[in-house]
Design a protein around this motif. Sequence first.
Motif, mmCIF file in Angstrom:
data_model
loop_
_atom_site.group_PDB
_atom_site.id
_atom_site.type_symbol
_atom_site.label_atom_id
_atom_site.label_comp_id
_atom_site.label_asym_id
_atom_site.label_seq_id
_atom_site.Cartn_x
_atom_site.Cartn_y
_atom_site.Cartn_z
ATOM 1 N N GLY A 60 0.816 -1.204 0.000
ATOM 2 C CA GLY A 60 0.000 0.000 0.000
ATOM 3 C C GLY A 60 0.853 1.259 0.000
ATOM 4 N N ILE A 61 1.899 1.264 0.812
ATOM 5 C CA ILE A 61 2.798 2.419 0.870
ATOM 6 C C ILE A 61 3.476 2.637 -0.470
ATOM 7 N N THR A 62 3.901 1.545 -1.113
ATOM 8 C CA THR A 62 4.542 1.658 -2.429
ATOM 9 C C THR A 62 3.587 2.237 -3.460
ATOM 10 N N LEU A 63 2.354 1.758 -3.464
ATOM 11 C CA LEU A 63 1.364 2.271 -4.413
ATOM 12 C C LEU A 63 1.045 3.738 -4.135
ATOM 13 N N HIS A 64 0.903 4.081 -2.860
ATOM 14 C CA HIS A 64 0.634 5.474 -2.501
ATOM 15 C C HIS A 64 1.790 6.372 -2.937
ATOM 16 N N ALA A 65 3.020 5.892 -2.748
ATOM 17 C CA ALA A 65 4.188 6.665 -3.183
ATOM 18 C C ALA A 65 4.166 6.890 -4.691
ATOM 19 N N ALA A 66 3.755 5.860 -5.444
ATOM 20 C CA ALA A 66 3.676 5.996 -6.900
ATOM 21 C C ALA A 66 2.655 7.058 -7.300
ATOM 22 N N VAL A 67 1.513 7.087 -6.605
ATOM 23 C CA VAL A 67 0.487 8.097 -6.880
ATOM 24 C C VAL A 67 1.044 9.500 -6.617
ATOM 25 N N LEU A 68 1.772 9.666 -5.517
ATOM 26 C CA LEU A 68 2.349 10.971 -5.181
ATOM 27 C C LEU A 68 3.406 11.382 -6.200
ATOM 28 N N MET A 69 4.241 10.437 -6.602
ATOM 29 C CA MET A 69 5.327 10.779 -7.522
ATOM 30 C C MET A 69 4.808 11.108 -8.917
ATOM 31 N N LEU A 70 3.762 10.418 -9.344
ATOM 32 C CA LEU A 70 3.153 10.743 -10.636
ATOM 33 C C LEU A 70 2.542 12.139 -10.593
ATOM 34 N N GLY A 71 1.839 12.444 -9.501
ATOM 35 C CA GLY A 71 1.277 13.779 -9.341
ATOM 36 C C GLY A 71 2.351 14.847 -9.270
ATOM 37 N N GLY A 72 3.475 14.528 -8.649
ATOM 38 C CA GLY A 72 4.564 15.484 -8.566
ATOM 39 C C GLY A 72 5.230 15.739 -9.906
ATOM 40 N N ALA A 73 5.345 14.704 -10.709
ATOM 41 C CA ALA A 73 6.018 14.842 -12.000
ATOM 42 C C ALA A 73 5.248 15.744 -12.954
ATOM 43 N N TYR A 74 3.922 15.575 -13.007
ATOM 44 C CA TYR A 74 3.103 16.338 -13.949
ATOM 45 C C TYR A 74 2.432 17.559 -13.321
ATOM 46 N N THR A 75 2.325 17.594 -11.997
ATOM 47 C CA THR A 75 1.396 18.360 -11.173
ATOM 48 C C THR A 75 0.031 17.688 -11.320
ATOM 49 N N TYR A 76 -0.728 17.694 -10.254
ATOM 50 C CA TYR A 76 -1.966 16.919 -10.210
ATOM 51 C C TYR A 76 -2.968 17.329 -11.285
ATOM 52 N N ALA A 77 -2.984 18.600 -11.620
ATOM 53 C CA ALA A 77 -3.960 19.075 -12.601
ATOM 54 C C ALA A 77 -3.599 18.691 -14.029
ATOM 55 N N ARG A 78 -2.389 18.113 -14.241
ATOM 56 C CA ARG A 78 -1.944 17.800 -15.593
ATOM 57 C C ARG A 78 -1.619 16.327 -15.809
ATOM 58 N N VAL A 79 -1.922 15.471 -14.857
ATOM 59 C CA VAL A 79 -1.626 14.046 -15.014
ATOM 60 C C VAL A 79 -2.479 13.474 -16.148
ATOM 61 N N PRO A 80 -1.871 12.837 -17.151
ATOM 62 C CA PRO A 80 -2.630 12.317 -18.300
ATOM 63 C C PRO A 80 -3.775 11.381 -17.912
ATOM 64 N N LEU A 81 -3.554 10.516 -16.929
ATOM 65 C CA LEU A 81 -4.626 9.623 -16.489
ATOM 66 C C LEU A 81 -5.846 10.424 -16.038
ATOM 67 N N GLY A 82 -5.622 11.541 -15.393
ATOM 68 C CA GLY A 82 -6.725 12.380 -14.949
ATOM 69 C C GLY A 82 -7.524 12.952 -16.112
ATOM 70 N N PHE A 83 -6.822 13.315 -17.184
ATOM 71 C CA PHE A 83 -7.531 13.818 -18.368
ATOM 72 C C PHE A 83 -8.378 12.717 -19.001
ATOM 73 N N ASP A 84 -7.850 11.487 -18.990
ATOM 74 C CA ASP A 84 -8.640 10.359 -19.509
ATOM 75 C C ASP A 84 -9.905 10.166 -18.684
ATOM 76 N N LEU A 85 -9.753 10.196 -17.360
ATOM 77 C CA LEU A 85 -10.921 10.044 -16.480
ATOM 78 C C LEU A 85 -11.903 11.196 -16.678
ATOM 79 N N GLN A 86 -11.376 12.391 -16.848
ATOM 80 C CA GLN A 86 -12.229 13.547 -17.076
ATOM 81 C C GLN A 86 -13.081 13.368 -18.331
ATOM 82 N N GLN A 87 -12.453 12.814 -19.381
ATOM 83 C CA GLN A 87 -13.184 12.595 -20.632
ATOM 84 C C GLN A 87 -14.181 11.445 -20.510
#
Length: 202
Positions: A60-87
């Motif tokens: 769980g900690i590893t997965l949570h860290a991955a979520v944080l690092m992905l958000g940090g790399a793109y910033t949360y408002a620009r994560v590609p997965l988020g745009f897919d979910l938005q669509q």
Amino acid sequence: MTSSQKILLLLLTLALLVISGWHPYDRLTWLLEVIPVLIVMPLLILSHERFPLTTLLYLGITLHAAVLMLGGAYTYARVPLGFDLQQWFDLGRNPYDKIGHFFQGFVPAIACREILLRGHHVQGKRMLAFLVVSVVLAISASYELIEWGAALALGQGADEFLGTQGDPWDTQSDMFCALVGAISALLILTPLHDRQLARLHR
């Protein structure tokens, strides 16, 4: 979990950390988002022999860290997965930050539950669930206060870190997502967590 499996998870997390920080959208935002990873990783390394965690919690900690690092790399408002979910769901904004706040409740709930049970701090199941949810909400509220402090200190420079995307109810919905995450973890993972805790004491 064996030592080799722990090392594998550690190496995976380190690799993801390097990748996320290689060329992030905004360096300061990346640092602010991955600070929890930078704090927790050394603590887990130092405590893995004296206080080994369940496999469920390590994963769980590893997965949570991955979520944080992905958000940090793109910033949360620009994560590609988020745009897919938005669509897919016809949403008005990129919802990736809500995934982050869901995990802010989901994984800490298991961590809190493990600490309370192993330390024999609470016995009753209902009181255990109440305390776990209360601690998660306290963590979520503390994080929102940190975001508020960052906004005051950095001004417009905090926009990428806050990721509100113009939502006036962002703070409240963030905490609600953490609450849903905590309740989901308790409902879904309690039996598995109890079995793994029992194996730790053998």
